[in-house]
Design a protein around this motif. Structure first.
Motif, mmCIF file in Angstrom:
data_model
loop_
_atom_site.group_PDB
_atom_site.id
_atom_site.type_symbol
_atom_site.label_atom_id
_atom_site.label_comp_id
_atom_site.label_asym_id
_atom_site.label_seq_id
_atom_site.Cartn_x
_atom_site.Cartn_y
_atom_site.Cartn_z
ATOM 1 N N GLN A 86 0.848 -1.325 -0.035
ATOM 2 C CA GLN A 86 -0.218 0.040 0.137
ATOM 3 C C GLN A 86 0.719 1.287 -0.166
ATOM 4 O OE1 GLN A 86 -3.925 -0.801 2.018
ATOM 5 N NE2 GLN A 86 -2.487 -1.442 3.699
ATOM 6 N N CYS A 87 0.734 1.898 -1.104
ATOM 7 C CA CYS A 87 1.802 3.230 -1.464
ATOM 8 C C CYS A 87 1.589 4.340 -0.589
ATOM 9 C CB CYS A 87 1.985 3.287 -2.803
ATOM 10 S SG CYS A 87 2.711 1.749 -3.576
ATOM 11 N N TYR A 88 0.274 4.090 0.036
ATOM 12 C CA TYR A 88 -0.173 5.557 1.125
ATOM 13 C C TYR A 88 0.764 5.472 2.441
ATOM 14 C CZ TYR A 88 -3.604 2.918 3.534
ATOM 15 O OH TYR A 88 -4.335 1.886 4.185
ATOM 16 N N LEU A 89 1.309 4.269 2.546
ATOM 17 C CA LEU A 89 2.242 4.251 4.012
ATOM 18 C C LEU A 89 3.647 4.958 3.824
ATOM 19 C CD1 LEU A 89 0.967 0.637 4.821
ATOM 20 C CD2 LEU A 89 0.159 2.794 5.840
ATOM 21 N N LYS A 90 4.013 5.351 4.716
ATOM 22 C CA LYS A 90 5.445 5.963 4.743
ATOM 23 C C LYS A 90 6.271 4.892 4.452
ATOM 24 C CE LYS A 90 3.814 9.771 7.811
ATOM 25 N NZ LYS A 90 4.003 10.486 8.930
ATOM 26 N N GLU A 91 6.294 3.844 5.039
ATOM 27 C CA GLU A 91 7.148 2.805 5.269
ATOM 28 C C GLU A 91 7.249 1.891 3.967
ATOM 29 O OE1 GLU A 91 6.678 0.240 8.609
ATOM 30 O OE2 GLU A 91 7.551 1.920 9.837
ATOM 31 N N THR A 92 6.360 2.055 3.078
ATOM 32 C CA THR A 92 6.225 1.069 1.805
ATOM 33 C C THR A 92 7.475 0.904 1.046
ATOM 34 O OG1 THR A 92 3.744 1.569 1.695
ATOM 35 C CG2 THR A 92 4.731 0.513 -0.209
ATOM 36 N N PHE A 93 7.968 1.861 0.552
ATOM 37 C CA PHE A 93 9.119 1.915 -0.121
ATOM 38 C C PHE A 93 10.397 0.982 0.326
ATOM 39 C CE2 PHE A 93 13.231 3.118 -1.627
ATOM 40 C CZ PHE A 93 13.264 2.983 -2.922
ATOM 41 N N ASN A 94 10.719 1.249 1.516
ATOM 42 C CA ASN A 94 11.695 0.569 2.456
ATOM 43 C C ASN A 94 11.255 -1.067 2.676
ATOM 44 O OD1 ASN A 94 13.195 2.965 2.955
ATOM 45 N ND2 ASN A 94 12.164 3.343 4.917
ATOM 46 N N ASN A 95 9.913 -0.923 2.946
ATOM 47 C CA ASN A 95 9.735 -2.647 3.270
ATOM 48 C C ASN A 95 9.638 -3.405 1.741
ATOM 49 O OD1 ASN A 95 8.860 -2.079 5.906
ATOM 50 N ND2 ASN A 95 6.529 -1.790 5.242
ATOM 51 N N LEU A 96 9.193 -2.506 0.606
ATOM 52 C CA LEU A 96 9.275 -3.341 -0.725
ATOM 53 C C LEU A 96 11.047 -3.701 -0.864
ATOM 54 C CD1 LEU A 96 8.199 -4.284 -3.468
ATOM 55 C CD2 LEU A 96 8.449 -1.819 -4.304
ATOM 56 N N SER A 97 11.706 -2.654 -0.798
ATOM 57 C CA SER A 97 13.062 -3.006 -1.129
ATOM 58 C C SER A 97 13.749 -3.960 -0.302
ATOM 59 C CB SER A 97 13.962 -1.338 -0.826
ATOM 60 O OG SER A 97 13.509 -0.518 -1.606
ATOM 61 N N LEU A 98 13.454 -3.960 0.876
ATOM 62 C CA LEU A 98 13.917 -5.053 1.865
ATOM 63 C C LEU A 98 13.609 -6.406 1.334
ATOM 64 C CD1 LEU A 98 13.357 -3.461 5.261
ATOM 65 C CD2 LEU A 98 15.599 -3.995 4.206
ATOM 66 N N ASP A 99 12.272 -6.474 0.920
ATOM 67 C CA ASP A 99 11.816 -7.793 0.585
ATOM 68 C C ASP A 99 12.297 -8.109 -0.913
ATOM 69 O OD1 ASP A 99 10.049 -7.903 2.611
ATOM 70 O OD2 ASP A 99 8.357 -7.253 1.777
ATOM 71 N N LEU A 100 12.355 -7.265 -1.790
ATOM 72 C CA LEU A 100 13.060 -7.438 -2.978
ATOM 73 C C LEU A 100 14.603 -8.078 -2.806
ATOM 74 C CD1 LEU A 100 12.054 -4.338 -5.048
ATOM 75 C CD2 LEU A 100 11.700 -6.836 -5.798
ATOM 76 N N GLU A 101 15.238 -7.432 -1.805
ATOM 77 C CA GLU A 101 16.708 -7.814 -1.468
ATOM 78 C C GLU A 101 16.560 -9.030 -0.647
ATOM 79 O OE1 GLU A 101 20.753 -7.506 -0.787
ATOM 80 O OE2 GLU A 101 19.541 -6.471 -2.299
ATOM 81 N N GLN A 102 15.535 -9.523 -0.199
ATOM 82 C CA GLN A 102 15.444 -10.875 0.497
ATOM 83 C C GLN A 102 15.342 -11.827 -0.688
ATOM 84 O OE1 GLN A 102 12.603 -11.507 3.661
ATOM 85 N NE2 GLN A 102 12.790 -13.854 3.608
ATOM 86 N N ALA A 103 14.502 -11.630 -1.494
ATOM 87 C CA ALA A 103 14.053 -12.692 -2.456
ATOM 88 C C ALA A 103 15.303 -12.845 -3.298
ATOM 89 C CB ALA A 103 12.876 -12.001 -3.370
ATOM 90 N N TYR A 104 16.185 -11.723 -3.527
ATOM 91 C CA TYR A 104 17.295 -11.777 -4.377
ATOM 92 C C TYR A 104 18.577 -12.780 -3.654
ATOM 93 C CZ TYR A 104 21.907 -10.619 -6.229
ATOM 94 O OH TYR A 104 23.225 -10.430 -6.772
ATOM 95 N N ARG A 105 18.767 -12.542 -2.232
ATOM 96 C CA ARG A 105 19.570 -13.149 -1.611
ATOM 97 C C ARG A 105 19.187 -14.606 -1.245
ATOM 98 N NH1 ARG A 105 21.782 -8.789 2.602
ATOM 99 N NH2 ARG A 105 22.539 -10.480 3.820
ATOM 100 N N GLN A 106 17.995 -14.922 -1.148
ATOM 101 C CA GLN A 106 17.325 -16.239 -1.078
ATOM 102 C C GLN A 106 16.795 -17.028 -2.174
ATOM 103 O OE1 GLN A 106 15.029 -15.436 2.812
ATOM 104 N NE2 GLN A 106 16.467 -16.273 4.034
#
Length: 633
Positions: free
Chosen positions: A426-446
């Motif tokens: 949900q892009c109206y949340l302040k944390e969304t970009f950070n959360n998406l970036s972290l999840d993309l990084e986890q998918a890449y590393r795992q």
């Protein structure tokens, strides 16, 4: 790049491209021929977009696929937008949108529908609804009756996301009681952080929410029924969409919401503990920390690292050669043999003893969590067997950390060969970009496939009111523009990683759905796809809109060769009234957009009258992106 492209357009058209939303009057002067903004010719090896003459349009045709229409990025091409509709469907759409613009009618729509049922009787009322709101927004009553709608959408290049939209219509008082009962733990000392405690004032989660369905916990038997409904929906998708469709689920339908609330609290406490031990405030996965840092701190606090419990805890951390990923082995979270109370324990820096991070749970509540995990496994395993993708919908911020964490772990398990499980951001949340970036990084590393749906969000007023009441920071972006920037930022990060994967021959590791009714967001995405060299036939970016809304966006996209979906609800007339009530409310809240679609509908109706097309039978010969031609023979 987009500003350069827009700058080279005629002034009137550039205005429509920039500010197409709400500028319906501009469209009145346009002919029915496609009048595009961008000239993009993709080659077998994607290259940067190039400008052509000002009357050209987006062309997505590849060397082996020429049966696509040019895309008018002003979304004013009413002929292509509505050529899938009969004359009676055009008239019905105009009627429904007109009714949605009458505010007193919208404000009292739920009461009026209940009154209509009493006065007309269920059969006559159902007939009236099929001729108006139900017929416009809902595909049919069951898996058989929705087939004509799905087939027609597919023949015009549009795929489907199926959702069985039956909802229980209960009073606000009953909703409050169910929510408080479902969110309060029977154990002592539960939910010490107030943000993750149930609040009676906000217990009816339907309040101030028009765009999302709400499930209230009744008992475990009802959760089993909800699971069966989702399984049946997966069957319907598999049978009806030839392997191109989605099903949608909500995690609060599958278990006791208290457990999601407490797990979200654990995630918050884990971050606090990590900061307490390491002194670092950033995300764990970006901290470049390994177990040595923890061992050193424990020795400073006279905690024996050869203690078996502490040693086991250190060994169970999730890390790779880059460093720490998680403090806990989160894969244990979805293992139905591990208790939550046993998993989430950390060494206390003062006593050295292992202590739980999660608030107390009864044995019955631990069993309920196992049941929730079993239901999720059942759904995703079945979806993988039937080759159907499943989107996990986003919910309130006091549930969402747990929902996202569980979804990522399910991705890790079930997205090994392709993206089956999709999370929602949900892009109206302040944390969304950070959360998406972290999840993309986890998918890449795992090394698992990552699927995401980007939305603006559905709970803004409710979230802000709760934050103010409880005294924590407002989680919502301060303005519409800030949300738009967040959406674009998330999209660009996803595209950047897709391009990075594509450059090493692994282009399908990330799949993104741009779920938006906003013309500017869709235009932005089309432009950015061209800028990053991502072709529609790469099948890594798709678009999504609701059935009955923004056909002037969805249908031209599908006919131009982009991957596009309609969110298709179905269910008996008298049991989907809460859904229809939300659609009426949502449409009334976007009157500017509605005005444009109404004007385009009227123009197409007049065009047909002038041409003498008093009877019109839609016939499409488009094949959606990703579908196999033989499936339509």
């Amino acid at each position: 790049m987009a500003p350069v492209l827009i700058a080279s357009l005629p002034r009137s058209l550039a205005t429509c491209v920039r500010y197409g939303q709400g500028k319906s009057k501009i469209c009145w002067s346009l002919s029915s021929r496609p009048v595009g903004a961008l000239g993009i010719r993709y080659k077998s090896t994607p290259a940067a977009a190039s400008l052509v003459n000002e009357n050209a349009a987006v062309d997505t045709a590849s060397q082996d696929d020429k049966d696509k229409d040019p895309l008018d990025l002003t979304f004013c091409d009413y002929r292509n937008a509505f050529k899938s509709k009969t004359n009676s469907e055009l008239l019905r759409a105009m009627l429904v949108f007109h009714l949605c613009s009458i505010q007193p009618l919208v404000d009292n729509n739920a009461k009026l529908m209940k009154l209509g049922q009493k006065v007309l009787g269920k059969r006559l009322f159902a007939a009236l609804m099929k001729a108006t709101f139900y017929g416009h927004f809902v595909a049919g009553e069951d898996q058989i009756k929705i087939q004509p709608t799905l087939e027609r959408l597919r023949s015009f290049g549009v795929k489907s996301i199926l959702d069985y939209s039956v909802e229980e219509d209960i009073s606000s008082e009953d909703a409050e009681e169910r929510e408080m009962e479902g969110c309060e733990s029977k154990a002592e000392g539960s939910n010490a952080m107030e943000r993750y405690t149930p609040q009676r004032k906000f217990a009816d989660r339907r309040q101030q929410v028009s765009g999302a369905r709400t499930y209230f916990y009744v008992n475990e038997a009802q959760c089993e029924k909800n699971m069966e409904t989702f399984i049946n929906c997966i069957d319907a998708v598999s049978d009806a969409t030839h392997g191109t469709g989605f099903a949608a689920i909500k995690m609060t339908a599958l278990g006791r919401p208290q457990l999601l609330m407490q797990l979200s609290e654990v995630i918050a406490r884990t971050r606090q503990y990590f900061q307490q031990v390491t002194g670092k405030t950033g995300p764990i996965i970006h901290s470049d920390v390994n177990t040595d840092v923890f061992e050193k701190r424990f020795r400073e606090e006279n905690i024996l690292t050869d203690n078996q419990a502490v040693k086991k805890w250190l060994d169970n951390m999730t890390y790779d050669k880059k460093g720490l990923i998680h403090l806990f082995s989160w894969s244990g979270l979805i293992d139905t043999n591990i208790l939550l109370g046993d998993l989430f324990r950390v060494p206390n820096l003062n006593s050295g003893q292992m202590e739980p991070l999660i608030s107390a749970l009864t044995r019955e509540e631990e069993e309920m969590f196992k049941n929730m995990m079993r239901r999720l496994h059942t759904i995703f395993q079945y979806a993988r067997e039937r080759d159907v993708r499943v989107m996990v919908d986003a919910e309130q911020t006091y549930f969402q950390p747990a929902i996202s964490r569980l979804t990522l772990e399910m991705m890790k398990k079930y997205n090994q060969e392709k993206a089956i499980v999709f999370n929602t951001y949900q892009c109206y949340l302040k944390e969304t970009f950070n959360n998406l970036s972290l999840d993309l990084e986890q998918a890449y590393r795992q090394n698992f496939y990552f699927g995401a749906k980007l939305v603006r969000g559905a709970y803004m007023e409710q979230e802000r009111a709760r934050a103010e009441e409880l005294g924590y920071e407002d989680p919502i972006n301060p303005s519409f523009d800030a949300t738009t920037n967040m959406y674009h930022q998330c999209l660009e990060e996803s595209l950047r990683r897709i391009k990075m994967n594509k450059n090493v021959g692994d282009s399908h590791k990330i799949a993104i759905m741009v779920a938006s009714h906003n013309e500017d967001t869709v235009r932005y995405t089309v432009n950015k796809m061209a800028e990053f060299g991502i072709h529609p036939l790469d099948r890594v970016i798709c678009f999504g809109q609701l059935l009955g809304m923004c056909d002037h966006i969805s249908l031209p996209l599908g006919q131009a060769g982009y991957s596009v979906y309609k969110y298709v609800p179905y269910g008996p007339v008298n049991e989907v009234l809460p859904y229809l009530s939300r659609r009426a409310t949502e449409n009334s809240s976007i009157l500017v957009k509605l005005q444009k679609e109404k004007s385009l509908l009227l123009q197409e109706m007049w065009r047909r009258i002038k041409k003498g097309h008093f009877v019109y039978h839609p016939k499409g010969n488009y094949i959606p992106v990703g579908a196999h031609a033989q499936a339509y023979k």
